[in-house]
Design a protein around this motif. Structure first.
Motif, PDB file in Angstrom:
ATOM      1  N   MET A  26      -4.969  40.172  11.805  1.00  0.00           N
ATOM      2  CA  MET A  26      -5.685  41.097  10.935  1.00  0.00           C
ATOM      3  C   MET A  26      -6.713  41.853  11.757  1.00  0.00           C
ATOM      4  O   MET A  26      -7.117  41.404  12.830  1.00  0.00           O
ATOM      5  CB  MET A  26      -6.377  40.336   9.804  1.00  0.00           C
ATOM      6  N   GLY A  27      -7.138  43.014  11.260  1.00  0.00           N
ATOM      7  CA  GLY A  27      -8.147  43.787  11.961  1.00  0.00           C
ATOM      8  C   GLY A  27      -8.906  44.706  11.015  1.00  0.00           C
ATOM      9  O   GLY A  27      -8.429  45.040   9.934  1.00  0.00           O
ATOM     10  N   VAL A  28     -10.106  45.074  11.461  1.00  0.00           N
ATOM     11  CA  VAL A  28     -10.909  46.048  10.724  1.00  0.00           C
ATOM     12  C   VAL A  28     -11.489  47.029  11.741  1.00  0.00           C
ATOM     13  O   VAL A  28     -11.919  46.635  12.820  1.00  0.00           O
ATOM     14  CB  VAL A  28     -12.023  45.377   9.874  1.00  0.00           C
ATOM     15  N   LEU A  29     -11.462  48.312  11.400  1.00  0.00           N
ATOM     16  CA  LEU A  29     -11.991  49.354  12.279  1.00  0.00           C
ATOM     17  C   LEU A  29     -13.434  49.679  11.922  1.00  0.00           C
ATOM     18  O   LEU A  29     -13.877  49.469  10.786  1.00  0.00           O
ATOM     19  CB  LEU A  29     -11.135  50.616  12.170  1.00  0.00           C
ATOM     20  N   ASP A  30     -14.145  50.236  12.886  1.00  0.00           N
ATOM     21  CA  ASP A  30     -15.558  50.556  12.678  1.00  0.00           C
ATOM     22  C   ASP A  30     -15.763  51.524  11.511  1.00  0.00           C
ATOM     23  O   ASP A  30     -16.725  51.402  10.756  1.00  0.00           O
ATOM     24  CB  ASP A  30     -16.219  51.073  13.952  1.00  0.00           C
ATOM     25  N   GLU A  31     -14.849  52.475  11.292  1.00  0.00           N
ATOM     26  CA  GLU A  31     -14.992  53.424  10.184  1.00  0.00           C
ATOM     27  C   GLU A  31     -14.930  52.714   8.836  1.00  0.00           C
ATOM     28  O   GLU A  31     -15.686  53.029   7.920  1.00  0.00           O
ATOM     29  CB  GLU A  31     -13.902  54.509  10.229  1.00  0.00           C
ATOM     30  N   LYS A  32     -13.997  51.774   8.699  1.00  0.00           N
ATOM     31  CA  LYS A  32     -13.863  51.022   7.455  1.00  0.00           C
ATOM     32  C   LYS A  32     -15.114  50.190   7.218  1.00  0.00           C
ATOM     33  O   LYS A  32     -15.632  50.122   6.098  1.00  0.00           O
ATOM     34  CB  LYS A  32     -12.620  50.129   7.508  1.00  0.00           C
ATOM     35  N   TRP A  33     -15.621  49.562   8.272  1.00  0.00           N
ATOM     36  CA  TRP A  33     -16.834  48.750   8.150  1.00  0.00           C
ATOM     37  C   TRP A  33     -18.017  49.610   7.699  1.00  0.00           C
ATOM     38  O   TRP A  33     -18.782  49.222   6.828  1.00  0.00           O
ATOM     39  CB  TRP A  33     -17.141  48.054   9.461  1.00  0.00           C
ATOM     40  N   ALA A  34     -18.139  50.800   8.291  1.00  0.00           N
ATOM     41  CA  ALA A  34     -19.244  51.706   7.946  1.00  0.00           C
ATOM     42  C   ALA A  34     -19.156  52.137   6.475  1.00  0.00           C
ATOM     43  O   ALA A  34     -20.192  52.290   5.816  1.00  0.00           O
ATOM     44  CB  ALA A  34     -19.238  52.919   8.863  1.00  0.00           C
ATOM     45  N   GLU A  35     -17.944  52.334   5.955  1.00  0.00           N
ATOM     46  CA  GLU A  35     -17.781  52.675   4.540  1.00  0.00           C
ATOM     47  C   GLU A  35     -18.262  51.555   3.628  1.00  0.00           C
ATOM     48  O   GLU A  35     -18.847  51.801   2.571  1.00  0.00           O
ATOM     49  CB  GLU A  35     -16.298  52.906   4.208  1.00  0.00           C
TER      50      GLU A  35
END
Length: 107
Positions: free
Chosen positions: A96-105
């Protein structure tokens, strides 16, 4: 209680972090894993400057998968079949992964 960590990939130019967490069973279901995951992943994005945080989890660890998806924005990216023998059956592993843009949202 447990431990968690972010390992930044050797190739710094890619800014990728690998997350792992382990909580002792007597502390399960009390929110510690959620709190530690949010804090550590947030630190990776804000202080370490990674652009992606990745992890691996066994499919039978449903509580962790809920935390990763719902509370931390992780998405399933890949998997490996039959990676762990547990209680008389094989379990698959999910990446699994999460990108910085998704985290910022989210935060």
């Amino acid at each position: 209680m447990g431990q968690c960590n972010i390992k930044v990939a050797e190739s710094v130019k890619n800014r990728d972090g690998l997350f792992w967490i382990s909580i002792l069973p007597k502390f399960w279901g009390k929110g510690y894993g959620t709190e530690a995951t949010r804090f550590t992943v947030d630190h990776a994005f804000r202080a370490l400057g990674v652009q992606c945080v990745s992890l691996n989890v066994l499919e039978g660890n449903e509580a962790a998968i809920v935390v990763y998806k719902k509370c931390s924005g992780f998405k399933e990216e890949d998997g490996k079949r039959r990676t762990n023998w547990n209680d008389g059956h094989w379990e698959d592993s999910l990446s699994m992964g999460v990108l910085d843009e998704k985290w910022a949202e989210m935060y």
